[in-house]
Design a protein around this motif. Sequence first.
Motif, short mmCIF file in Angstrom:
data_model
loop_
_atom_site.label_atom_id
_atom_site.label_comp_id
_atom_site.label_asym_id
_atom_site.label_seq_id
_atom_site.Cartn_x
_atom_site.Cartn_y
_atom_site.Cartn_z
N GLN A 104 34.63 51.68 27.37
CA GLN A 104 33.64 50.75 27.86
C GLN A 104 32.45 50.61 26.92
N LEU A 113 39.38 46.02 28.15
CA LEU A 113 37.97 45.96 28.54
C LEU A 113 37.75 44.99 29.68
N ALA A 125 31.09 45.52 30.28
CA ALA A 125 31.90 45.33 29.08
C ALA A 125 32.08 43.86 28.72
N SER A 146 38.84 47.93 32.97
CA SER A 146 37.65 48.77 32.97
C SER A 146 37.04 48.82 34.35
#
Length: 556
Positions: free
Chosen positions: A334, A542, A552, A546
Amino acid sequence: MSPTGTIEPPPADPGKRAPRSKRERRPRRATSLVANGEPWIWLTGGSLALALLMILGLLTQVLAKGLPTFSPARVVRITTLDGRTVMGEVDTSERYRPEPQLLERLPEPVLERARELLEAQDGESGRLRLRTGNFDLTNTHYTWISDFEIATQDRPDWALVVERLEWGRFYGFPQAILIDGEETRGDPARIWALFEQHHPDVRQRWRERRSLETHDVGRVSARQEKARLARDTARLEHGQDSAAWRAADERFQAVQAEANREFERISAVLGAINEVNARYQLVLAAADGQEKTLGLADVVRAYPANPLGLGQRLGVYASRLAEFLVDEPRNANQEGGVYPAIFGTVAMTLIMSILVVPFGVLAALYLREYAKQGPIVSTVRIAVNNLAGVPSIVFGVFGLGFFCYIIGARVDELFFAASLPNPTYAKGGLLWASLTLALLTLPVVIVPSEEALAAVPGSMREGSYACGATKWQTIRRIVLPRALPGIMTGMILAIARGAGEVAPLMLVGAVDKADDLPLDGVPPYIHPQRSFMHLGYHIYDLGFMSQNSEAAKPMV
């Protein structure tokens, strides 16, 4: 002379043409703008300008949304009417219309304030989304606060933004710093001065520890594993009672003894570094009063956000940008950098290009210059064109089954039998990913290359033959140089498509976190069997995998 005495002009000669000024002019035909092609010139030029504006708009959008993520924002502390205190960076501000169910759950003082503001603003209210961090204390990364909930709002001078190796950012006030067990409390300025004094040395020792863990330990382990494989290979080829096995076993025992001594030395150095770094700790207090003790070695970066000047803000910006480009990801991808993903993408694209471009151009040369045109060649062209439309995930499944499970398993049986049942090439890796994308992009090279070869006038070939050149000399000196722009176009398109593919890579080698790069300082230095990180897959991870995808998003 006339009877009146005037001189008359001589009679006109019927065979002589009248002067231009007295001739009857032929009406000139009006030429339309369409015939001259001027509207089409404007149309094509306008289309080019529109395409360039779209590209510039996309790049501007990416830069405008991405580059500000490196800039340090101000930290805001908000106290609500119901007694809560939150602190963080303002991420988003917007207008919205609260639902009745939301208002019913509000405490009485907040409800009265909300009704007053909503009545004055036609039923709408503003709200802020704060990036509050402190996930290990609050189990949340963001907090929404409406305008009617705010009692007070300020920007405290000593609100620190602390970027950590794990758990994301921490927002708090410096309470104390512990050095060798001695606690210094009270003045935030003094605590901050001590932090700035000791943190660079602590981080330098942390980087030394990281280098020992990744490079030195890896190098010793590689030597030990190489000796073990050599002993197992001798056992498989000559038997366990053979002289070759006994010699290999002696070398393995010597290497293992040396490796144990090296591991002890590295462990002693690591222990000393950890012991020294453990002596430095920072105590922070969150906005709600909870205290958190952080080791200085776990703090990547810290700064008081509100009193920063322009030069200090630029320093934080440059530090974050450099980290993004040259460091590894941290905190479950992240935060941190994307260097391994950049490296893996470039390495895979280079290997793919080396594989696909020569074979694609040679295939186009054969189809256009050497093959006898007929049903078979036409069928081959149709098949190549159809391959360009096959979904990329199909190539990924093919690469997994053919390269990994068939070719890779055979390579392991022939050359890495001592490592079995642990696969070396019978799994996803950089080499198989490059070969899979080479198959995927092969039609993208063949079709434009063949069209470029066909565009070369036949008169040039005939003139070359007339001068005594052979077919290959004509192709090499006449045809290929003039077809080179089209071939380069196909190569660029293939590289662009291969670098941007994600779906097949998820099956044949790309991972969300790679511990080692495919190229490093450990012999044999190049490791095509290793998994790798890819920018496209990293963006997917991401954006969708995440737990803190909102934080992110600017990095994406």
